[in-house]
Design a protein around this motif. Structure first.
Motif, PDB file in Angstrom:
ATOM      1  N   GLU A  43     -20.168  11.637 -33.369  1.00 50.28           N
ATOM      2  CA  GLU A  43     -21.324  12.540 -33.407  1.00 50.28           C
ATOM      3  C   GLU A  43     -22.624  11.744 -33.286  1.00 50.28           C
ATOM      4  O   GLU A  43     -23.568  12.169 -32.619  1.00 50.28           O
ATOM      5  CB  GLU A  43     -21.337  13.352 -34.718  1.00 50.28           C
ATOM      6  CG  GLU A  43     -20.272  14.435 -34.774  1.00 50.28           C
ATOM      7  CD  GLU A  43     -20.325  15.276 -36.044  1.00 50.28           C
ATOM      8  OE1 GLU A  43     -20.931  14.827 -37.046  1.00 50.28           O
ATOM      9  OE2 GLU A  43     -19.752  16.381 -36.040  1.00 50.28           O
ATOM     10  N   GLY A  48     -23.385  16.185 -31.933  1.00 51.07           N
ATOM     11  CA  GLY A  48     -22.374  16.990 -32.631  1.00 51.07           C
ATOM     12  C   GLY A  48     -21.651  17.982 -31.744  1.00 51.07           C
ATOM     13  O   GLY A  48     -20.429  18.173 -31.883  1.00 51.07           O
ATOM     14  N   TYR A  49     -22.365  18.633 -30.821  1.00 52.13           N
ATOM     15  CA  TYR A  49     -21.704  19.628 -29.958  1.00 52.13           C
ATOM     16  C   TYR A  49     -20.777  18.930 -28.966  1.00 52.13           C
ATOM     17  O   TYR A  49     -19.664  19.378 -28.705  1.00 52.13           O
ATOM     18  CB  TYR A  49     -22.733  20.466 -29.190  1.00 52.13           C
ATOM     19  CG  TYR A  49     -23.485  21.482 -30.043  1.00 52.13           C
ATOM     20  CD1 TYR A  49     -23.437  21.431 -31.433  1.00 52.13           C
ATOM     21  CD2 TYR A  49     -24.237  22.491 -29.444  1.00 52.13           C
ATOM     22  CE1 TYR A  49     -24.121  22.356 -32.206  1.00 52.13           C
ATOM     23  CE2 TYR A  49     -24.927  23.426 -30.208  1.00 52.13           C
ATOM     24  CZ  TYR A  49     -24.867  23.354 -31.591  1.00 52.13           C
ATOM     25  OH  TYR A  49     -25.552  24.271 -32.353  1.00 52.13           O
ATOM     26  N   GLU A  50     -21.270  17.823 -28.428  1.00 53.87           N
ATOM     27  CA  GLU A  50     -20.475  17.087 -27.441  1.00 53.87           C
ATOM     28  C   GLU A  50     -19.224  16.488 -28.089  1.00 53.87           C
ATOM     29  O   GLU A  50     -18.140  16.513 -27.505  1.00 53.87           O
ATOM     30  CB  GLU A  50     -21.340  15.988 -26.812  1.00 53.87           C
ATOM     31  CG  GLU A  50     -22.489  16.505 -25.937  1.00 53.87           C
ATOM     32  CD  GLU A  50     -23.682  17.088 -26.726  1.00 53.87           C
ATOM     33  OE1 GLU A  50     -23.706  16.991 -27.975  1.00 53.87           O
ATOM     34  OE2 GLU A  50     -24.578  17.659 -26.071  1.00 53.87           O
ATOM     35  N   LEU A  52     -17.731  17.681 -30.647  1.00 53.43           N
ATOM     36  CA  LEU A  52     -16.846  18.820 -30.927  1.00 53.43           C
ATOM     37  C   LEU A  52     -16.038  19.175 -29.673  1.00 53.43           C
ATOM     38  O   LEU A  52     -14.829  19.395 -29.753  1.00 53.43           O
ATOM     39  CB  LEU A  52     -17.682  20.027 -31.371  1.00 53.43           C
ATOM     40  CG  LEU A  52     -16.941  21.355 -31.552  1.00 53.43           C
ATOM     41  CD1 LEU A  52     -15.981  21.281 -32.727  1.00 53.43           C
ATOM     42  CD2 LEU A  52     -17.934  22.494 -31.781  1.00 53.43           C
ATOM     43  N   ASP A  53     -16.722  19.232 -28.534  1.00 52.45           N
ATOM     44  CA  ASP A  53     -16.024  19.563 -27.277  1.00 52.45           C
ATOM     45  C   ASP A  53     -14.837  18.635 -27.041  1.00 52.45           C
ATOM     46  O   ASP A  53     -13.782  19.066 -26.608  1.00 52.45           O
ATOM     47  CB  ASP A  53     -16.988  19.470 -26.081  1.00 52.45           C
ATOM     48  CG  ASP A  53     -17.967  20.641 -26.065  1.00 52.45           C
ATOM     49  OD1 ASP A  53     -17.711  21.634 -26.793  1.00 52.45           O
ATOM     50  OD2 ASP A  53     -18.988  20.551 -25.362  1.00 52.45           O
ATOM     51  N   GLU A  56     -11.885  19.816 -29.257  1.00 47.48           N
ATOM     52  CA  GLU A  56     -11.585  21.258 -29.289  1.00 47.48           C
ATOM     53  C   GLU A  56     -10.076  21.526 -29.347  1.00 47.48           C
ATOM     54  O   GLU A  56      -9.606  22.340 -30.146  1.00 47.48           O
ATOM     55  CB  GLU A  56     -12.195  21.917 -28.046  1.00 47.48           C
ATOM     56  CG  GLU A  56     -12.438  23.407 -28.179  1.00 47.48           C
ATOM     57  CD  GLU A  56     -13.556  23.752 -29.168  1.00 47.48           C
ATOM     58  OE1 GLU A  56     -13.215  24.297 -30.231  1.00 47.48           O
ATOM     59  OE2 GLU A  56     -14.728  23.478 -28.877  1.00 47.48           O
ATOM     60  N   GLN A 241     -18.973  33.382 -35.574  1.00 47.61           N
ATOM     61  CA  GLN A 241     -17.585  32.940 -35.452  1.00 47.61           C
ATOM     62  C   GLN A 241     -16.645  34.140 -35.569  1.00 47.61           C
ATOM     63  O   GLN A 241     -15.736  34.308 -34.763  1.00 47.61           O
ATOM     64  CB  GLN A 241     -17.267  31.899 -36.546  1.00 47.61           C
ATOM     65  CG  GLN A 241     -15.801  31.553 -36.693  1.00 47.61           C
ATOM     66  CD  GLN A 241     -15.290  30.664 -35.571  1.00 47.61           C
ATOM     67  OE1 GLN A 241     -16.005  30.377 -34.614  1.00 47.61           O
ATOM     68  NE2 GLN A 241     -14.056  30.249 -35.692  1.00 47.61           N
ATOM     69  N   TRP A 263     -19.459  30.162 -38.467  1.00 48.78           N
ATOM     70  CA  TRP A 263     -19.585  29.346 -37.261  1.00 48.78           C
ATOM     71  C   TRP A 263     -19.767  27.871 -37.584  1.00 48.78           C
ATOM     72  O   TRP A 263     -19.107  27.015 -37.036  1.00 48.78           O
ATOM     73  CB  TRP A 263     -20.756  29.849 -36.399  1.00 48.78           C
ATOM     74  CG  TRP A 263     -20.785  29.177 -35.065  1.00 48.78           C
ATOM     75  CD1 TRP A 263     -20.101  29.538 -33.946  1.00 48.78           C
ATOM     76  CD2 TRP A 263     -21.510  27.985 -34.731  1.00 48.78           C
ATOM     77  NE1 TRP A 263     -20.350  28.655 -32.931  1.00 48.78           N
ATOM     78  CE2 TRP A 263     -21.211  27.687 -33.383  1.00 48.78           C
ATOM     79  CE3 TRP A 263     -22.386  27.141 -35.431  1.00 48.78           C
ATOM     80  CZ2 TRP A 263     -21.755  26.591 -32.721  1.00 48.78           C
ATOM     81  CZ3 TRP A 263     -22.925  26.053 -34.779  1.00 48.78           C
ATOM     82  CH2 TRP A 263     -22.611  25.788 -33.431  1.00 48.78           C
ATOM     83  N   GLU A 264     -20.689  27.580 -38.476  1.00 42.28           N
ATOM     84  CA  GLU A 264     -20.971  26.190 -38.792  1.00 42.28           C
ATOM     85  C   GLU A 264     -19.920  25.621 -39.736  1.00 42.28           C
ATOM     86  O   GLU A 264     -19.510  26.273 -40.700  1.00 42.28           O
ATOM     87  CB  GLU A 264     -22.374  26.056 -39.409  1.00 42.28           C
ATOM     88  CG  GLU A 264     -22.728  24.671 -39.916  1.00 42.28           C
ATOM     89  CD  GLU A 264     -22.662  23.572 -38.864  1.00 42.28           C
ATOM     90  OE1 GLU A 264     -22.340  23.828 -37.700  1.00 42.28           O
ATOM     91  OE2 GLU A 264     -22.921  22.415 -39.245  1.00 42.28           O
ATOM     92  N   THR A 267     -17.106  19.391 -38.871  1.00 41.03           N
ATOM     93  CA  THR A 267     -16.017  19.103 -37.926  1.00 41.03           C
ATOM     94  C   THR A 267     -15.210  17.888 -38.361  1.00 41.03           C
ATOM     95  O   THR A 267     -13.972  17.891 -38.275  1.00 41.03           O
ATOM     96  CB  THR A 267     -16.582  18.859 -36.513  1.00 41.03           C
ATOM     97  OG1 THR A 267     -17.518  19.884 -36.203  1.00 41.03           O
ATOM     98  CG2 THR A 267     -15.477  18.865 -35.478  1.00 41.03           C
TER      99      THR A 267
END
Ligand SMILES: *Cc1c(COP(=O)(O)O)cnc(C)c1O
Length: 398
Positions: A43, A48-50, A52-53, A56, A241, A263-264, A267
């Motif tokens: 992260e 953080g989003y990347e 997570l991807d 997944e 979510q 949602w949050e 991770t």
């Protein structure tokens, strides 16, 4: 049989002390640590989003891992941030109206009892105590006598926070279902030390935590909602979510248990939780149960033989939580004296299991919870330490 060489190599903290607090927060094994720290690093590197991807698919696979561990389907599993969060989410969704009844056992957990009482008092529902069996556990016979069509929910704790007793959950479920009530099982102290199968127990809702016997990270929990409950529950706290905003004043809700997730989430911790479940499945929950039972039986017998020590566990079938007291000492004094001898135990207080502790006239007990990574030599060392503390207390009293 458990490969102790591997387990100890994965658990460096286990060699530095006699760790007897897996009922509080256990020592996570190396694969859990790697997963959590590795993801935090990622992260920091890419966002953080990347990050997570990238994971997944592994997160998705986690639902099947827990389904295998808990004897349910992946769509019946939700991840949360604690056992209590899971419990609250499900309990909040149970439709209740004035005049309904909720039945609870004497070993009910304080974190469940408070929201039970709050909602009962707000809605006009009664919370009624089911007397225990002669062995001190949830009595399916007493339950059967109390049931009628106004009982909407039976809350049962499989293993309490203050002792080794294991409830006969299947008998409770059968009785409750015969009267049309849902069964909410707090399996928080069971999953990770006992083989727990939601289908075999036939419970409608099951809740648990990551950090205790499962050896996962703190701030993690899980929830199982089986079909009988799904048909009745009305989720109330959904966000992006659990739902989709489809128009200015319309939304749809997910059809699976993930409707109870927000949602949050952390991770890294969730990946660690999944790694902990994989680790347990790899060792084999039945093998773990056997090892933990053997250690706690040994510890209980050793403690009972020490002058001045009283063992407090109820139940015919006992699990990995061993509770005791030493004459003349507060539980916190015992905890501190043992900590000085590199033995980690915890204290369970009346407010965590009020019905039971008040009924037995107990205010607090020392709780020792040995996991499979504790060796027999370490148990002997712990017994020696308790013996020394008890003897010092006897001398001081003379
Ligand atoms: C610890 C415990 C809980 C609560 O677990 P959290 O993860 O702290 O919410 C619930 N029930 C029992 C029996 C427990 O021992």
């Amino acid at each position: 049989m458990i490969d102790m060489t591997r387990v100890l190599a994965d658990t460096p903290g286990a060699a530095k002390q006699v760790f007897l607090n897996s009922a509080g927060s256990s020592l996570p094994p190396a694969p859990v640590l790697q997963e959590v720290i590795g993801h935090l690093r990622r992260e920091a590197e890419i966002g953080g989003y990347e990050a997570l991807d990238e994971r997944e698919a592994d997160l998705e696979a986690g639902y099947a891992v827990f389904a295998e561990l808990l004897g349910c389907r992946p769509d019946q599993v939700a991840f949360t941030d604690s056992a209590t969060r899971s419990w609250l989410a499900a309990f909040d969704a149970v439709p209740l109206a004035a005049g309904d009844r909720i039945l609870v056992g004497e070993l009910e957990y304080g974190g469940n009892a408070i929201p039970l009482l709050m909602r009962a008092q707000a809605v006009g529902v009664s919370v009624e105590l089911v007397p225990s069996d002669a062995d001190g556990t949830f009595s399916a016979d007493a339950l059967a006598d109390l049931l009628d069509e106004r009982v909407k929910l039976v809350s049962v704790v499989q293993v309490p926070t203050n002792g080794g007793a294991v409830a006969d959950v299947r008998r409770v479920s059968d009785a409750a279902h015969a009267a049309g009530a849902l069964v909410l099982l707090d399996a928080c102290q069971a999953v990770g030390q006992l083989a727990v199968d939601a289908e075999a127990l036939d419970v409608d809702i099951l809740t648990g935590t990551g950090r205790k016997w499962l050896r996962g990270p703190r701030g993690t929990g899980f929830l199982v909602v089986r079909d009988r409950a799904k048909a009745v529950l009305r989720p109330k706290l959904a966000d992006l979510q659990g739902g989709t905003w489809t128009g200015p004043d319309t939304y749809t809700l997910r059809d699976d248990a993930r409707v109870y997730e927000l949602w949050e989430n952390d991770t890294a911790a969730r990946l660690g939780l999944i790694a902990a479940a994989r680790y347990l499945l790899d060792l084999g929950p039945a093998a773990v149960e056997q090892e933990v039972t053997q250690r706690s039986t040994y510890l209980r017998a050793g403690l009972a033989a020490i002058p001045g020590v009283t063992v407090h566990d109820l139940g015919v079938r006992k699990s990995g939580l061993v509770t005791f007291s030493i004459a003349g000492l507060e539980a916190t004094e015992v905890q501190a004296a043992l900590a000085r001898r590199d033995v980690a135990v915890s204290v369970s207080r009346r407010s965590s299991t009020y019905y039971d502790m008040a009924r037995r006239g107990l205010t607090e007990v020392v709780r020792a919870s040995p996991h499979y990574f504790v060796t027999e030599a370490q148990l002997d060392a712990a017994l020696g330490a308790v013996g020394a503390v008890a003897e010092a207390a006897r001398k001081a009293a003379d």
